[in-house]
Design a protein around this motif. Structure first.
Motif, short mmCIF file in Angstrom:
data_model
loop_
_atom_site.label_atom_id
_atom_site.label_comp_id
_atom_site.label_asym_id
_atom_site.label_seq_id
_atom_site.Cartn_x
_atom_site.Cartn_y
_atom_site.Cartn_z
N LYS A 57 1.00 -1.30 -0.11
CA LYS A 57 -0.11 -0.21 -0.11
C LYS A 57 1.04 1.41 -0.02
O LYS A 57 1.96 1.22 0.64
CB LYS A 57 -0.80 0.09 1.21
N ALA A 58 0.60 2.25 -0.65
CA ALA A 58 1.35 3.47 -0.68
C ALA A 58 0.81 4.40 0.32
O ALA A 58 -0.41 5.03 0.19
CB ALA A 58 1.00 4.04 -2.19
N ALA A 59 1.62 4.57 1.42
CA ALA A 59 1.25 5.40 2.48
C ALA A 59 1.64 7.07 2.06
O ALA A 59 2.71 7.43 1.30
CB ALA A 59 2.26 5.03 3.60
N ASN A 60 0.67 7.82 2.49
CA ASN A 60 0.71 9.19 2.19
C ASN A 60 1.89 9.80 3.14
O ASN A 60 1.60 9.77 4.46
CB ASN A 60 -0.70 10.02 2.25
N ILE A 61 2.96 10.49 2.63
CA ILE A 61 3.72 11.20 3.75
C ILE A 61 3.82 12.81 3.52
O ILE A 61 4.45 13.15 2.32
CB ILE A 61 5.23 10.61 3.58
N ASN A 62 3.36 13.16 4.16
CA ASN A 62 3.34 14.81 4.07
C ASN A 62 4.71 15.41 4.63
O ASN A 62 5.44 14.81 5.16
CB ASN A 62 2.14 15.51 4.59
N HIS A 63 4.72 16.75 4.17
CA HIS A 63 6.06 17.49 4.39
C HIS A 63 6.22 17.39 6.12
O HIS A 63 7.39 17.44 6.48
CB HIS A 63 6.07 19.03 4.00
N TYR A 64 4.95 17.66 6.82
CA TYR A 64 5.29 17.57 8.16
C TYR A 64 5.74 16.20 8.90
O TYR A 64 6.76 16.45 9.40
CB TYR A 64 3.93 17.93 8.96
N ARG A 65 5.48 15.24 8.31
CA ARG A 65 5.84 13.89 8.74
C ARG A 65 7.51 13.77 8.31
O ARG A 65 8.14 13.19 9.11
CB ARG A 65 5.12 12.77 8.05
N VAL A 66 7.81 14.21 7.15
CA VAL A 66 9.34 14.06 6.81
C VAL A 66 10.01 15.01 7.92
O VAL A 66 10.92 14.18 8.36
CB VAL A 66 9.39 14.68 5.06
N LEU A 67 9.64 16.01 7.94
CA LEU A 67 10.31 16.88 9.02
C LEU A 67 10.21 16.35 10.40
O LEU A 67 11.25 16.17 11.16
CB LEU A 67 9.75 18.11 9.24
N ALA A 68 9.13 15.75 10.71
CA ALA A 68 9.11 15.26 12.15
C ALA A 68 9.88 13.74 12.47
O ALA A 68 10.26 13.63 13.48
CB ALA A 68 7.57 14.90 12.51
N ILE A 69 9.85 13.19 11.60
CA ILE A 69 10.83 11.82 11.44
C ILE A 69 12.20 12.29 11.47
O ILE A 69 12.94 11.82 12.42
CB ILE A 69 10.36 10.84 10.34
N SER A 70 12.64 13.05 10.47
CA SER A 70 14.00 13.55 10.54
C SER A 70 14.38 14.29 11.77
O SER A 70 15.53 13.90 12.31
CB SER A 70 14.12 14.40 9.17
N LEU A 71 13.86 15.17 12.00
CA LEU A 71 14.15 15.98 13.19
C LEU A 71 14.21 15.26 14.52
O LEU A 71 14.82 15.16 15.46
CB LEU A 71 13.37 17.45 13.25
N GLY A 72 12.94 14.46 14.50
CA GLY A 72 12.72 13.75 15.83
C GLY A 72 13.97 12.67 16.22
O GLY A 72 14.30 12.50 17.05
N PHE A 73 14.17 11.95 15.12
CA PHE A 73 15.39 11.04 15.19
C PHE A 73 16.80 11.68 15.33
O PHE A 73 17.48 11.18 16.04
CB PHE A 73 15.46 9.98 14.06
N ASN A 74 16.87 13.08 14.68
CA ASN A 74 17.94 13.59 15.01
C ASN A 74 18.14 14.06 16.30
O ASN A 74 19.38 14.10 16.92
CB ASN A 74 17.68 14.94 14.30
N GLY A 75 17.03 14.51 17.13
CA GLY A 75 17.14 14.69 18.56
C GLY A 75 17.37 13.47 19.23
O GLY A 75 17.99 13.43 20.28
N ALA A 76 16.52 12.34 19.16
CA ALA A 76 16.69 11.24 19.73
C ALA A 76 18.11 10.20 19.69
O ALA A 76 18.60 10.04 20.57
CB ALA A 76 15.73 10.06 19.15
N MET A 77 18.59 10.47 18.54
CA MET A 77 19.91 9.90 18.57
C MET A 77 21.10 11.33 18.95
O MET A 77 22.28 10.75 18.80
CB MET A 77 20.45 9.53 17.09
N ASP A 78 20.78 12.26 19.32
CA ASP A 78 21.60 13.35 19.69
C ASP A 78 22.73 13.45 18.51
O ASP A 78 23.95 13.87 18.79
CB ASP A 78 22.13 12.89 21.03
N MET A 79 22.08 13.94 17.34
CA MET A 79 23.01 13.96 16.13
C MET A 79 23.61 15.21 16.28
O MET A 79 23.53 16.31 16.60
CB MET A 79 22.14 13.94 14.81
N LYS A 80 25.10 15.11 15.77
CA LYS A 80 25.93 16.30 15.66
C LYS A 80 26.64 16.22 14.39
O LYS A 80 26.76 15.19 13.63
CB LYS A 80 27.26 15.86 16.73
N PRO A 81 27.18 17.23 13.75
CA PRO A 81 27.72 17.41 12.51
C PRO A 81 29.21 16.56 12.20
O PRO A 81 29.13 15.68 11.17
CB PRO A 81 28.25 18.89 12.42
N GLU A 82 29.57 15.98 13.54
CA GLU A 82 30.66 15.11 13.38
C GLU A 82 30.25 13.63 13.00
O GLU A 82 31.30 12.86 13.00
CB GLU A 82 31.39 15.26 14.60
#
Length: 612
Positions: A222-247
Motif C-alpha cells: 500500500k502507498a502511504a501518504n507522507i506529508n512534509h510535516y511527517r518528513v520533518l517530524a521523522i527527520s528532526l525527531g530522530f535527529n534529536g533522539a540520536m543526539d546527532m552532531k555534525p561530526e
C-alpha cells in the motif's frame, strides 16, 4: 541488622534507583526530540527542502553523503536538487503531481526526491526488488505523471510492462534504454542556482511529499501518504533522539525507498549537518569494513540485520569501530545482549513506529527486549493504548457497552493510537494511503466514546507496570491451535537460541480435519544440526500447543527488501512433499520426535488416519 542492609530493602533501593535512571533517560531523550520537532509544528510554511537549503548554506563543502564511488557535499546535494526541481517544473509537474522513482541506493536518490519535493511534486519510492504485477500495482495506484528508472535495474522494471495502466512519461537515468528519454542528460541542461521565489510553488507542511510503500509481506503493498510535516517530524525527531552532531557519520545499508533508510536515518543526519554513508545493499561480510573504514559513529538496523551479523563468522574489525550508537527496531530479546556484547556496541536505541502510523515510542534507557516506553508524564501527548483482541475475528473486542476494553499490565492486545486532526498536534494525524479503502481499514471508530477515531497498528503487544511495551506479533501471524493462541515471534525466539539454528520463520498451516492451524517452522541450520536435540529443546521450552508440528529446512530465508520475513509462499506451499524440494520433518504424535516427512506420512495426515 539495620534496615538499610536488609536484602529486601536493598532490592527496593535498587529498584528506585533504576526507575530514576529510566525517567532521566526518557526526559533527556524526549526533550531533545520534542525540541527539534516543535519547530516543524510551529512553522507550517517551512518544509524539508527549505531546511536543507539553509543547512547547505551553513555546511557547504562538508560531506552530506558518501558512497563507494561517489561523494556529495551539502552544496552539491542542494544544487543537484535544484536541477531536479527545474526539470520537474519544465516537464509539467505541479503541486501534488506524482513522479515514480526506481533507483538503487546512492546519493542521487536523495537529491531526486528532494528536488521533486521542492517543485511541489510527490515522489513514489518504488521498491527495487519488486517485479511483475506487484510492481505494476505500485505504479498504477499512484497515477504518476513521470516514471524515473535507473538503467541498472531497467530489466526488473520491464517485467511490469504487461500490467501497467499508466500514461506516464518514462525517463532513464543512464544509458541503455533507447526508447526512454535520458534524465541524467536532461538534468545537466538546468541551472544549479537557487530557485527564484516566482519559480517555487507555495507549500505547507500539510502538503504531500512522498508515497512510501508498506512491505507487502501478506499482500499487495500500500502507498502511504507522507506529508512534509511527517518528513520533518521523522527527520528532526530522530535527529534529536540520536543526539546527532555534525561530526557524526551514520551507516545506511537499508533501502532508501523505505522510510527507515531515506527519511529516518538519512534525514536525521542531513538535518544535523552530519554525513550519511550509503551502501547499495546490506552485506554481512562487508559491514564491519565499511563501518570502520568510513569511521561511522552510528548505524541503522533492522532486527534481522543484527541476526545476520551475529550468525556471521568473526570479522577482524568487528570491535575496532568508533560506533557510539546502534539505532533501529526489531532487535529481538533472544539476541539483544549477545549482539551488544560481541560487537561492543556502547548503546542501542530501539524504537517503535510505522511508516504511515501515528504511534511512536523509544527505548531510551536500553531496557532489554522492550520496543519503547511512554512515561506517565508523556501519555497525554502520545495517546496510545493496548486494547483486548479477538483472535477469531481479528478485531478488537468490545464490551457490553459497545466500546473497546483496555488491557491490564501484562495482557496482550492490539496497539492503537488516537487520531486527532488538530493543527497544534500534527503528530497525531493519520494521512492514510493512496487507496481510500485501505485508509478506512486502518481506522477504528467509536473506541472509548462515540465519534473518536484510532489508528490500528496491526501489532500485538503487552505493556508492563512501568509502561514498557513488548512486541508479541503481527496480527495475522498469530494463529490458534488446540484452542490456544500461538505467537509466531515467541516461538521463533524460543527455537533460535538452540545451537545450530541460524534463522527461523514460524507460521501456521491448515491441516484437514483439525481446528485452527498447526505450527510450522522454516529453519536455516548449520550442517551438523542435531534434530533429536532440537526436539528435546522444543519440548523443554515450549508448551505442547506451541511446538512446531512441521519443519522445513531451507538454505536461506526469503526476505523483503526491509529484512522482513516472507510468509505468503511458505503458508501456501504448506507441508506437502510433492510441492517442496526442501527437507521436511514432522513431530510424530506417537514417536514424540521429529521424523522425515515423506509422501506416505503426508497422506496419512491428509486423510486423517494419523491424528495430530
Amino acid at each position: 541488622m539495620p534496615q538499610a542492609l536488609l536484602p529486601e530493602a536493598a532490592g527496593e533501593t535498587m529498584g528506585f534507583i533504576e526507575r530514576i535512571k529510566s525517567e532521566l533517560a526518557y526526559v533527556r531523550g524526549a526533550l531533545r526530540a520534542l525540541r527539534k520537532v516543535s519547530s516543524a509544528a510551529k512553522n507550517r510554511n517551512r518544509t524539508f527542502p527549505d531546511l536543507i537549503e539553509d543547512i547547505a548554506r551553513e555546511h557547504g563543502d562538508r560531506p552530506a553523503m558518501i558512497a563507494e564511488n561517489e561523494r556529495m557535499s551539502y552544496r552539491e546535494y542542494n544544487e543537484r536538487a535544484n536541477q531536479y526541481a527545474r526539470w520537474a517544473i519544465a516537464n509539467g509537474v505541479k503541486k501534488g503531481d506524482c513522479v515514480a522513482l526506481m533507483m538503487p541506493n546512492k546519493p542521487e536518490y536523495m537529491a531526486a526526491w528532494l528536488g521533486i519535493a521542492r517543485a511541489g511534486g510527490v515522489t513514489a519510492c518504488l521498491n527495487t526488488n519488486l517485479r511483475g504485477p506487484v510492481l505494476a500495482n505500485c505504479v498504477n495506484i499512484v497515477e504518476p505523471k513521470h516514471i524515473i528508472v535507473d538503467t541498472a535495474i531497467a530489466d526488473g522494471f520491464h517485467s511490469a510492462d504487461p500490467f501497467l495502466q499508466t500514461k506516464a512519461e518514462y525517463w532513464a537515468y543512464g544509458s541503455g534504454v533507447d526508447a526512454w528519454k535520458r534524465l541524467d542528460e536532461a538534468l545537466d541542461t538546468f541551472s544549479r542556482d537557487p530557485l527564484e521565489a516566482s519559480e517555487r510553488p507555495k507549500l505547507t507542511t500539510s502538503d504531500r511529499c512522498l508515497f512510501i510503500y508498506t512491505s507487502g509481506t501478506t499482500g499487495m503493498p500500500k502507498a502511504a501518504n507522507i506529508n512534509h510535516y511527517r518528513v520533518l517530524a521523522i527527520s528532526l525527531g530522530f535527529n534529536g533522539a540520536m543526539d546527532m552532531k555534525p561530526e557524526d557519520r551514520i551507516y545506511v545499508c537499508l533501502p532508501l525507498y523505505h522510510t527507515t533508510g531515506s527519511v529516518l536515518a538519512s534525514g536525521a543526519a542531513l538535518t544535523a549537518g552530519a554525513s550519511v554513508v550509503i551502501r547499495e545493499k546490506f552485506s554481512a561480510s562487508q559491514f564491519w569494513d565499511d563501518v570502520v573504514d568510513y569511521e561511522c559513529t552510528i548505524f541503522q538496523y533492522i532486527g534481522e540485520l543484527c541476526r545476520y551479523l551475529l550468525n556471521s563468522p568473526t570479522h577482524p574489525k568487528e570491535r575496532q569501530h568508533k560506533l557510539r550508537l546502534a539505532c533501529g527496531n526489531g532487535l529481538r530479546p533472544d539476541i539483544w545482549e549477545d549482539f551488544k556484547n560481541r560487537f561492543a556496541i556502547p548503546k542501542i536505541l530501539e524504537w517503535y513506529a510505522a511508516t504511515e502510523g501515528n504511534a511512536v515510542f523509544f527505548n531510551f534507557d536500553g531496557k532489554v527486549g522492550s520496543v519503547g516506553r511512554i512515561p506517565k508524564w508523556a501519555e497525554r501527548r502520545f495517546v496510545t493504548e493496548i486494547v483486548r483482541f479477538d483472535y477469531s475475528s481479528e478485531e478488537p473486542k468490545r464490551g457490553p457497552d459497545g466500546f473497546c476494553m483496555k488491557c491490564a499490565p501484562g495482557e496482550v492486545g492490539e496497539v492503537i493510537s488516537q487520531i486527532i486532526d488538530d493543527p497544534s498536534r500534527p503528530s497525531q494525524r493519520f494521512e492514510g494511503y493512496a487507496d481510500p479503502k485501505a485508509t478506512e481499514k486502518k481506522i477504528l471508530k467509536d473506541v472509548f466514546e462515540k465519534g473518536d477515531m484510532w489508528f490500528r497498528t496491526g501489532d500485538l503487544m503487552k505493556k508492563d507496570e512501568m509502561g514498557y511495551f513488548y512486541f508479541i506479533d503481527r496480527i495475522g501471524d498469530t494463529f490458534r491451535w488446540k484452542g490456544e493462541n500461538v505467537a509466531t515471534s515467541e516461538v521463533a525466539e524460543a527455537i533460535t537460541v538452540y545451537p545450530g539454528v541460524k534463522d527461523a520463520n514460524v507460521f501456521g498451516v491448515a491441516v484437514p480435519n483439525t481446528d485452527g492451524r498447526a505450527g510450522m517452522a522454516s529453519l536455516v541450520v548449520e550442517e551438523a544440526f542435531d534434530m533429536s536435540g532440537f526436539y528435546a529443546h522444543v519440548e523443554r521450552h515450549l508448551p505442547r500447543y506451541a511446538r512446531p508440528i512441521f519443519l522445513r529446512l531451507q538454505q536461506s530465508m526469503e526476505m523483503t527488501g526491509t529484512f522482513k520475513q516472507r510468509k505468503v509462499d511458505l503458508v501456501r506451499e504448506g507441508f506437502d512433499p510433492n510441492r517442496i524440494a526442501d527437507p521436511l520433518y514432522m513431530l510424530h504424535p506417537e514417536k514424540q520426535t521429529y521424523v522425515p516427512l515423506d509422501t506416505g506420512l503426508y497422506e496419512e495426515v491428509e486423510s486423517g488416519d494419523l491424528r495430530l
